[in-house]
Write an enzyme that holds these catalytic residues in place. Structure first.
Site, PDB file in Angstrom:
ATOM      1  N   GLU A  28      -4.093   7.178   9.562  1.00 42.13           N
ATOM      2  CA  GLU A  28      -2.971   6.736   8.749  1.00 42.13           C
ATOM      3  C   GLU A  28      -1.627   7.112   9.363  1.00 42.13           C
ATOM      4  O   GLU A  28      -0.601   6.533   9.021  1.00 42.13           O
ATOM      5  CB  GLU A  28      -3.095   7.319   7.342  1.00 42.13           C
ATOM      6  CG  GLU A  28      -4.303   6.784   6.578  1.00 42.13           C
ATOM      7  CD  GLU A  28      -4.512   7.473   5.248  1.00 42.13           C
ATOM      8  OE1 GLU A  28      -3.670   8.335   4.912  1.00 42.13           O
ATOM      9  OE2 GLU A  28      -5.484   7.164   4.565  1.00 42.13           O
ATOM     10  N   ARG A  71      -8.811   0.162  14.920  1.00 39.78           N
ATOM     11  CA  ARG A  71     -10.207   0.371  14.538  1.00 39.78           C
ATOM     12  C   ARG A  71     -11.033   0.464  15.815  1.00 39.78           C
ATOM     13  O   ARG A  71     -11.267  -0.527  16.505  1.00 39.78           O
ATOM     14  CB  ARG A  71     -10.700  -0.783  13.659  1.00 39.78           C
ATOM     15  CG  ARG A  71     -10.043  -0.838  12.287  1.00 39.78           C
ATOM     16  CD  ARG A  71     -10.250   0.432  11.502  1.00 39.78           C
ATOM     17  NE  ARG A  71      -9.856   0.300  10.090  1.00 39.78           N
ATOM     18  CZ  ARG A  71      -9.902   1.297   9.220  1.00 39.78           C
ATOM     19  NH1 ARG A  71     -10.287   2.509   9.614  1.00 39.78           N
ATOM     20  NH2 ARG A  71      -9.547   1.103   7.957  1.00 39.78           N
ATOM     21  N   ALA A 111      -7.270   0.700   1.550  1.00 41.73           N
ATOM     22  CA  ALA A 111      -8.675   0.907   1.205  1.00 41.73           C
ATOM     23  C   ALA A 111      -9.074   2.357   1.437  1.00 41.73           C
ATOM     24  O   ALA A 111      -8.392   3.101   2.149  1.00 41.73           O
ATOM     25  CB  ALA A 111      -9.564  -0.017   2.044  1.00 41.73           C
ATOM     26  N   GLU A 139      -1.552   5.259   1.114  1.00 44.11           N
ATOM     27  CA  GLU A 139      -1.366   4.422   2.287  1.00 44.11           C
ATOM     28  C   GLU A 139      -0.062   3.623   2.262  1.00 44.11           C
ATOM     29  O   GLU A 139       0.441   3.253   3.326  1.00 44.11           O
ATOM     30  CB  GLU A 139      -2.557   3.473   2.459  1.00 44.11           C
ATOM     31  CG  GLU A 139      -3.859   4.214   2.739  1.00 44.11           C
ATOM     32  CD  GLU A 139      -4.985   3.290   3.177  1.00 44.11           C
ATOM     33  OE1 GLU A 139      -4.808   2.058   3.132  1.00 44.11           O
ATOM     34  OE2 GLU A 139      -6.038   3.811   3.565  1.00 44.11           O
ATOM     35  N   GLU A 148      -5.564   5.377  -3.213  1.00 39.40           N
ATOM     36  CA  GLU A 148      -5.400   4.806  -1.874  1.00 39.40           C
ATOM     37  C   GLU A 148      -4.113   4.008  -1.753  1.00 39.40           C
ATOM     38  O   GLU A 148      -3.438   4.057  -0.713  1.00 39.40           O
ATOM     39  CB  GLU A 148      -6.605   3.928  -1.524  1.00 39.40           C
ATOM     40  CG  GLU A 148      -7.920   4.685  -1.389  1.00 39.40           C
ATOM     41  CD  GLU A 148      -7.873   5.750  -0.297  1.00 39.40           C
ATOM     42  OE1 GLU A 148      -7.131   5.564   0.694  1.00 39.40           O
ATOM     43  OE2 GLU A 148      -8.580   6.759  -0.435  1.00 39.40           O
TER      44      GLU A 148
END
Length: 219
Positions: free
Chosen positions: A159, A78, A90, A111, A107
């Protein structure tokens, strides 16, 4: 309104809707998914104050719990906080009026390539209400299994560098309390799950289609 039981415990306490007079609004920034608004707001004493905040479509998160009491978590970089964080699967509610359950199911598939047979609402919260209107709904997903078909891949996004693990709930609780895990949805979800297990149980949680006044949706 709330009732004081005489033991320092408030019964019936809850957030309430309220909107102070907005005299003007500017949008100095418009991004691909979010924006920044600058409002001139009339304060209770009659003065006017400027409030700058992020305008956000809202998000959904999924706390997937397996039969062994483990939670599915993902690890990704992040950039704003310059850290790799452990998080729950998320995504944004970037389709206006979309049912948040459908977004959460998407999601979880994209993911983690996982599906779930049972869904509940675990918690609703605002990510940072002093500077953003982002509302987040965390779903509890149980009866989980590997999804059918090809695994979703999007090499152009964060991702592509994502790691997926199943971790014991107790280990996550320890990490939160030790200050080692700081993603707000993970913290909220894990502690809410722990409180639910210690209280009325997971079957007492709200149904997956429970109303969400902060982000109304179509069934």
């Amino acid at each position: 309104m709330w009732e004081d039981t005489g033991m320092g415990i408030a019964i019936g306490i809850k957030d309430t809707a309220e909107s102070w007079e907005t005299l003007s609004t500017r949008r100095p920034f418009q991004g691909a998914k979010t924006a920044v608004d600058s409002d001139e707001v009339r304060m209770p004493d009659g003065s006017v104050a400027r409030r700058d905040y992020q305008v956000h479509p809202g998000s959904v998160c999924v706390l997937a719990l397996d039969g062994e009491g483990r939670v599915l978590v993902i690890n990704q970089y992040r950039h704003p906080v310059r850290r790799r964080l452990w998080e729950l699967p998320a995504g944004l509610l970037d389709v206006p009026g979309e049912n948040p359950l459908h977004a959460a199911q998407r999601e979880l598939y994209e993911e983690a390539h996982v599906k779930a047979g049972e869904w509940r609402v675990l918690a609703d919260f605002f990510a940072s209400p002093g500077g953003s209107d982002e509302a987040i709904r965390i779903f509890l997903a149980r009866d989980v299994a590997e999804a059918e078909g090809e695994r979703y891949e999007d090499a152009s996004s964060e991702e592509a560098d994502m790691r997926v693990e199943w971790v014991e709930r107790s280990a996550l609780v320890r990490g939160v309390l030790a200050g080692e895990l700081g993603n707000p949805a993970l913290v909220t979800g894990v502690l809410a799950l722990t409180a639910a297990l210690a209280g009325d149980g997971l079957d007492a949680l709200r149904p997956a289609d429970a109303p969400w006044p902060s982000r109304p949706y179509e069934a």
